[in-house]
Write a protein that holds these residues in place. Sequence first.
Motif, short mmCIF file in Angstrom:
data_model
loop_
_atom_site.label_atom_id
_atom_site.label_comp_id
_atom_site.label_asym_id
_atom_site.label_seq_id
_atom_site.Cartn_x
_atom_site.Cartn_y
_atom_site.Cartn_z
N LEU A 19 14.46 16.43 14.69
CA LEU A 19 14.32 15.10 15.13
C LEU A 19 15.59 14.78 16.05
O LEU A 19 16.63 15.51 15.71
CB LEU A 19 14.62 14.26 13.92
N ARG A 20 15.33 14.26 17.18
CA ARG A 20 16.77 14.06 18.12
C ARG A 20 16.81 12.69 18.21
O ARG A 20 17.89 12.40 18.78
CB ARG A 20 16.20 14.54 19.46
N GLN A 21 16.31 11.86 17.29
CA GLN A 21 16.57 10.47 17.35
C GLN A 21 16.17 10.07 15.96
O GLN A 21 15.18 10.56 15.17
CB GLN A 21 15.77 9.52 18.66
N THR A 22 16.66 8.80 15.55
CA THR A 22 16.51 8.52 14.27
C THR A 22 15.12 7.16 14.42
O THR A 22 14.79 6.69 13.27
CB THR A 22 17.69 7.86 13.86
N THR A 23 14.80 6.92 15.51
CA THR A 23 13.56 6.11 15.69
C THR A 23 12.68 6.83 16.38
O THR A 23 12.84 7.14 17.66
CB THR A 23 14.05 4.61 16.28
N ILE A 24 11.36 6.89 15.71
CA ILE A 24 10.27 7.37 16.86
C ILE A 24 9.50 6.63 17.30
O ILE A 24 8.90 5.62 16.51
CB ILE A 24 9.61 8.34 16.01
N SER A 25 9.18 6.32 18.59
CA SER A 25 8.34 5.37 19.46
C SER A 25 7.49 5.86 20.45
O SER A 25 7.87 7.10 20.66
CB SER A 25 9.19 4.23 19.83
N ALA B 188 0.93 -1.19 -0.33
CA ALA B 188 -0.01 -0.09 -0.15
C ALA B 188 0.78 1.44 0.09
O ALA B 188 0.28 2.42 0.11
CB ALA B 188 -0.62 0.11 1.31
N GLY B 189 2.19 1.10 0.05
CA GLY B 189 3.06 2.17 0.22
C GLY B 189 3.40 2.69 1.33
O GLY B 189 3.89 3.89 1.36
N VAL B 190 3.24 2.20 2.38
CA VAL B 190 3.52 2.70 3.68
C VAL B 190 4.42 1.53 4.15
O VAL B 190 4.31 0.30 4.50
CB VAL B 190 2.41 2.55 4.55
N GLY C 36 3.59 7.44 10.32
CA GLY C 36 4.38 7.25 11.45
C GLY C 36 3.49 6.54 12.43
O GLY C 36 3.95 5.76 13.48
N GLU C 37 2.17 6.92 12.65
CA GLU C 37 1.37 6.18 13.56
C GLU C 37 1.20 4.62 13.48
O GLU C 37 1.22 3.83 14.30
CB GLU C 37 -0.02 6.89 13.57
N GLU D 67 13.18 0.80 8.08
CA GLU D 67 13.22 1.01 6.54
C GLU D 67 13.14 2.46 5.88
O GLU D 67 13.25 2.64 4.83
CB GLU D 67 11.74 0.12 5.93
N VAL D 68 12.61 3.23 7.07
CA VAL D 68 12.54 4.76 6.59
C VAL D 68 13.74 5.57 6.33
O VAL D 68 13.66 6.56 5.82
CB VAL D 68 11.53 5.53 7.59
N GLY D 69 14.61 5.09 7.28
CA GLY D 69 15.96 5.83 7.14
C GLY D 69 16.03 7.16 7.73
O GLY D 69 16.43 8.06 7.11
N LEU D 70 15.34 7.56 8.98
CA LEU D 70 15.33 8.98 9.59
C LEU D 70 16.82 9.27 9.93
O LEU D 70 17.50 8.63 10.29
CB LEU D 70 14.41 8.84 10.84
N THR D 71 17.04 10.67 9.64
CA THR D 71 18.27 11.28 9.87
C THR D 71 18.10 12.45 10.74
O THR D 71 17.19 13.41 10.60
CB THR D 71 18.89 11.82 8.44
N ALA D 72 18.79 12.21 12.00
CA ALA D 72 18.40 13.36 13.11
C ALA D 72 19.20 14.60 12.51
O ALA D 72 20.11 14.78 11.68
CB ALA D 72 19.48 12.87 14.18
N SER D 73 18.64 15.80 12.99
CA SER D 73 18.94 17.12 12.54
C SER D 73 20.57 17.29 13.04
O SER D 73 20.88 16.63 14.12
CB SER D 73 18.36 18.22 12.92
N PRO D 74 21.08 18.12 12.29
CA PRO D 74 22.42 18.44 12.89
C PRO D 74 22.63 19.01 14.19
O PRO D 74 21.72 19.63 14.72
CB PRO D 74 23.17 19.28 12.00
N PRO D 75 23.67 18.48 14.98
CA PRO D 75 23.94 18.82 16.67
C PRO D 75 23.61 20.28 16.84
O PRO D 75 22.88 20.93 17.55
CB PRO D 75 25.19 18.45 16.90
N ALA D 76 24.11 21.40 15.78
CA ALA D 76 24.01 22.71 16.01
C ALA D 76 22.74 23.28 15.92
O ALA D 76 22.18 24.14 16.58
CB ALA D 76 24.88 23.49 14.91
#
Length: 431
Positions: A130-136, A49-51, A236-237, A57-66
């Motif tokens: 984003l502070r983390q690469t996995t949201i739970s 279904a495209g989800v 994400g839900e 599998e999503v490959g989230l990337t956290a924002s730069p520390p600065a």
Amino acid sequence: MTAPHEARSWRLPWYLWLAGIAVCLLGLGAWWLSSDRDLLAFDAKARAAGVLPTWAEVGLTASPPARIARWNRLMQLAESVKSYQSSCDWRPRAGEANPPELVGHHNALPTSDLAELLTLCDELTPGVILRQTTISYDTILDDFGPIHSLCRLLAERIALASDVEVACESQRLLTAAATQQTTSIGVLVRHSCLAIWQSAVARRLDSPGIDRERLAGDADRARLLLAADLATCLDGEVRMCRDLLQRLQNGEPKVVMEFEGYLDLPRWLHGMGLGRTWVRMGRRQVLDLLLDSAVAWNGAIDFPTRTKALGVVQHRIEALPEWQPAARLAQILTPAAGMIHDSWIKADTGLRIIAAELRHTAWPIDPMDPTGKPVRRIERNGRLIGYYLVGSNGVDDGGKVSGGSSSNDVCTALYERLGTQMAADPPKTDP
């Protein structure tokens, strides 16, 4: 008469046969309880279904520390540079002048901290922090108090700004509201921040020198961000709930302890050791409903179609029988989909109305109205004062705002305060 040894010889095979069946059933039950076949089947369905069903599998990337550091500093300043509303029982209302104390409060704010806060706001770009690469469910419960405080402070600056400064202050507020995590909670927080912006801009609609087209463009861009956020949030839900259900099924002590109360499991289930069985019975239904919400949004390209598709899923959730254990789990874990749907309708429609008023164009269609009529005007003595959406049952009650019925209309002020029984009634005088 049957001899005792003959009776025992007949019963023994029968007992062994029953014991064998019991062992087989227990073995099948243990295999079913520990099996992930339903989750694997769901994963395949979601991908088709495209989800993507997992965060890996999503490959989230956290924002730069600065960037995260600048955001954290902004939230610190938002708690120390207080809005006027934080110290008094005042809320900006349509059609009412600013209290004299508002000017004094802002003049007394610490100059250096305020300047740093505004500079950090101007450096923001709409996007995701984003502070983390996995949201739970372990990581989404941030403290959203500072962002609300910041938005109230910036809304007060809109109220105090000269006509030519309104657009700049508006942009600051919208950018701050747009820089949040795209989770169910984050999106609901963003909706509430946009309501603060809407209220602040509505109080300036009659100002002759404001840049009306720029403000209307701000509303248009905010709507696009809302649409993108909701798509990300609904997908994400699915992932967050799948992660939670898997971890509950695995019996992770920390997860079970934290969410046992949240899931409101019946005591008798715990007493009999059937908590995991209850989760196993209902988890596929939960995930299917959440996936259907995501597909309903992603598969529609226009506002009315999306509203109708999400409404169908929401009604399915509301119609689940409470007496079924599997359905009960879905009722506990899926209300966010309905909340987001209702909240998005109000936020999106509010932005459309503000843009229409700024441009002096026709109002949009009421997404809650099954007859497809435009959003209703609220008038008092022949003057437009606000608008309303029909109630959740699709019935037009003429702008009714009280009475304890779910059929009450959703009324919003623009130019004047609303009444308390019918929105067009004269407002009551505050004590």
